[in-house]
Design a protein around this motif. Structure first.
Motif, short mmCIF file in Angstrom:
data_model
loop_
_atom_site.label_atom_id
_atom_site.label_comp_id
_atom_site.label_asym_id
_atom_site.label_seq_id
_atom_site.Cartn_x
_atom_site.Cartn_y
_atom_site.Cartn_z
N ARG A 140 0.81 -1.21 0.00
CA ARG A 140 0.00 0.00 0.00
C ARG A 140 0.86 1.27 0.00
NH1 ARG A 140 -2.28 -1.11 4.27
NH2 ARG A 140 -0.93 0.08 5.67
N ASP A 141 1.83 1.34 0.92
CA ASP A 141 2.53 2.60 1.13
C ASP A 141 3.82 2.74 0.34
OD1 ASP A 141 0.62 3.51 2.97
OD2 ASP A 141 1.52 2.31 4.57
N GLU A 142 4.43 1.63 -0.05
CA GLU A 142 5.65 1.70 -0.85
C GLU A 142 5.37 1.64 -2.34
OE1 GLU A 142 9.74 -0.91 -1.65
OE2 GLU A 142 8.50 -1.34 0.11
N ILE A 143 4.47 0.73 -2.74
CA ILE A 143 4.20 0.51 -4.16
C ILE A 143 2.94 1.20 -4.63
CG2 ILE A 143 3.89 -1.26 -5.93
CD1 ILE A 143 5.41 -3.19 -4.17
N GLY A 144 1.98 1.37 -3.71
CA GLY A 144 0.73 2.03 -4.08
C GLY A 144 -0.37 1.08 -4.52
#
Length: 239
Positions: A140-144
């Motif tokens: 979620r937060d690194e790759i989206g």
């Protein structure tokens, strides 16, 4: 009473988000728009260069069938490619978490720091999320990657084919009953009405301003039909 959200976390209320519709809505609107506009343009282009009603309708029907199948194949391949890329990222992230968990925790901490959290709080948030669901946090937060609109190739293919055929049936149906000498006027008018309705529907479903979306699709529709009519007339004269 609180109900769990999509991630199993209780919330006081569930707020509907329109981004979850983006997958099927994009395929549906694009399919219907292409069906209406490409079939209408084909009919008007052939009508500008031919005087046989049967030939015009045959060209329109062939265009509808070919377009629906082409849309289905194109959407399936496109969305499948997107799914392949996402799955590759997931496998890579799983391997990194197994190989270097401390480095991945540092990476997650740095992400939260760049979003405005102080270093201590960023570290605490990263540790808590890693403990709860390390892979989910990094996706979620690194790759989206989120689960709001996961790629569904088969759904996109079916929706695109059906909506293309449904859209194409408008100019094709009007062209079948319209007088030959005013066929272009009837098909053009029906097409603009259908495009306007589609633009308004897409805007409504996606939460966007309806007037702008309606005008945008109608303007491009007029340009496309005018261009194909001109080309058809030129080719008809040359032949």
């Amino acid at each position: 009473m609180a109900r769990p959200d999509n991630h199993g976390i209780p919330s006081a209320h569930e707020e509907p988000h329109l981004s979850g519709r983006s997958g099927w809505l994009r395929a549906a609107v694009m399919g219907a728009n292409d069906g209406i506009l490409s079939t209408a343009s084909l009919i008007m282009g052939v009508a500008a260069g031919a005087s046989d009603h049967v030939t015009i309708m045959l060209a329109g029907a062939a265009g509808m069938a070919a377009g629906a199948l082409s849309m289905a194949a194109g959407e399936y391949v496109s969305v499948s490619s997107q799914e392949d890329v996402e799955q590759a990222d997931i496998r890579k992230e799983k391997a990194e978490l197994k190989r270097n968990p401390d480095g991945e925790l540092d990476e997650l901490t740095a992400i939260y720091e760049t979003r405005g959290l102080p270093p201590e709080l960023a570290r605490e948030v990263a540790e808590q999320l890693t403990e709860a669901d390390a892979l989910g946090a990094h996706l979620r937060d690194e790759i989206g990657l989120t689960d709001l609109s996961p790629p569904r190739p088969l759904q996109a293919a079916v929706v695109s084919a059906l909506t293309f055929a449904a859209g194409a049936s408008v100019p094709l149906g009007v062209g079948a009953i319209a007088p030959l000498d005013s066929l272009q006027v009837w098909v053009g008018g029906a097409t603009l009405v259908a495009l306007g309705a589609l633009g308004a529907f897409g805007a409504q479903a996606g939460g966007a301003p309806r007037r702008r979306a309606t005008l945008r699709v109608m303007v491009w529709g007029v340009l496309a039909m005018a261009a194909t009519s001109a080309i058809g007339a030129l080719v008809g004269q040359a032949l």
